[in-house]
Enzyme design. Structure first.
Site, mmCIF file in Angstrom:
data_model
loop_
_atom_site.group_PDB
_atom_site.id
_atom_site.type_symbol
_atom_site.label_atom_id
_atom_site.label_comp_id
_atom_site.label_asym_id
_atom_site.label_seq_id
_atom_site.Cartn_x
_atom_site.Cartn_y
_atom_site.Cartn_z
ATOM 1 N N CYS A 8 -7.801 -6.396 3.560
ATOM 2 C CA CYS A 8 -8.061 -6.840 2.185
ATOM 3 C C CYS A 8 -8.152 -8.360 2.110
ATOM 4 O O CYS A 8 -7.522 -9.082 2.889
ATOM 5 C CB CYS A 8 -6.942 -6.347 1.265
ATOM 6 S SG CYS A 8 -7.351 -6.489 -0.497
ATOM 7 N N ASP A 131 3.385 -1.316 -2.595
ATOM 8 C CA ASP A 131 3.424 -2.717 -2.192
ATOM 9 C C ASP A 131 4.776 -3.295 -2.591
ATOM 10 O O ASP A 131 5.465 -2.751 -3.465
ATOM 11 C CB ASP A 131 2.290 -3.484 -2.880
ATOM 12 C CG ASP A 131 2.002 -4.832 -2.233
ATOM 13 O OD1 ASP A 131 2.661 -5.171 -1.233
ATOM 14 O OD2 ASP A 131 1.115 -5.548 -2.738
#
Length: 213
Positions: A8, A131
């Site tokens: 990412c 996360d």
């Protein structure tokens, strides 16, 4: 196990090519101006041309306005929308239906109670991204290089398909997979030389380590 990887926050041709060459199954572009990984629609569009169908293209958004997503999609052929803000389930569902795309929802985790939030997105998102919860007052909702206690995921009954993010790097991804049972790892800061600057060697090392799990 078959381990999939998402790289990412890509922003250059060289790092994107390294991700594709190493076997990344998902490529993430960040569309959030406070982030050092932010890219313009035009930048992302040019990079997306290099993917050529070899990986899924994911757009990361934080509390986006519908017009903003539309503007991005005129330049970038997104496969997946990742929501990394405070989007409630109804909004996540609406974004997915309006755009006709798969939606991933990031859930920030610090303790076991946080894991229960994922249940709310059943039917509203297609995948949960666990996360690390950012510190109070942090400027970014993710990409901070922090990890949560992976042991929290041991024995957890997941409501949706899921991925693991937060504090991953080439040296600890095997441990992360062993503890959590994750089959999709999402890395950003762990393959950077400085915040926002991806490192082709670290990308290659991460993907090589993932390929032998």
């Amino acid at each position: 196990m078959t381990m999939e990887v998402k790289i990412c926050g890509l922003s250059t041709p060289e790092t994107l090519d390294a991700a594709i060459a190493g076997g990344a199954r998902h490529i993430g572009f960040v569309f959030f101006s406070p982030s050092p990984r932010n890219v313009t629609p035009e930048q992302a569009g040019a990079l997306a041309e290099r993917v050529a169908g070899r990986a899924k293209i994911i757009g990361l958004f934080v509390d986006p306005e519908p017009d903003f997503i539309n503007a991005i999609r005129t330049h970038v052929p997104l496969d997946i929308i990742q929501l990394h803000g405070n989007e409630r389930p109804a909004l996540a569902s609406r974004i997915g239906m309006v755009n006709g795309l798969e939606v991933w929802k990031a859930v920030p985790v610090r303790n076991r109670t946080d894991l229960a939030v994922a249940e709310q997105y059943r039917g509203a998102a297609q995948r949960i991204l666990y996360d690390a919860k950012p510190p109070k007052g942090a400027d970014l909702p993710g990409g901070n290089g922090l990890r949560f206690d992976w042991n929290l995921l041991q024995g957890h009954k997941h409501s949706l398909p899921w991925a693991l993010s937060g504090g991953l790097d080439p040296s600890n991804l095997a441990e992360a997979a062993r503890i959590t049972g994750a089959t999709l790892l999402d890395v950003s800061s762990g393959v950077e030389s400085t915040p926002g600057i991806k490192d082709v060697d670290k990308i290659a090392a991460f993907l090589k380590a993932a390929s032998i799990l």
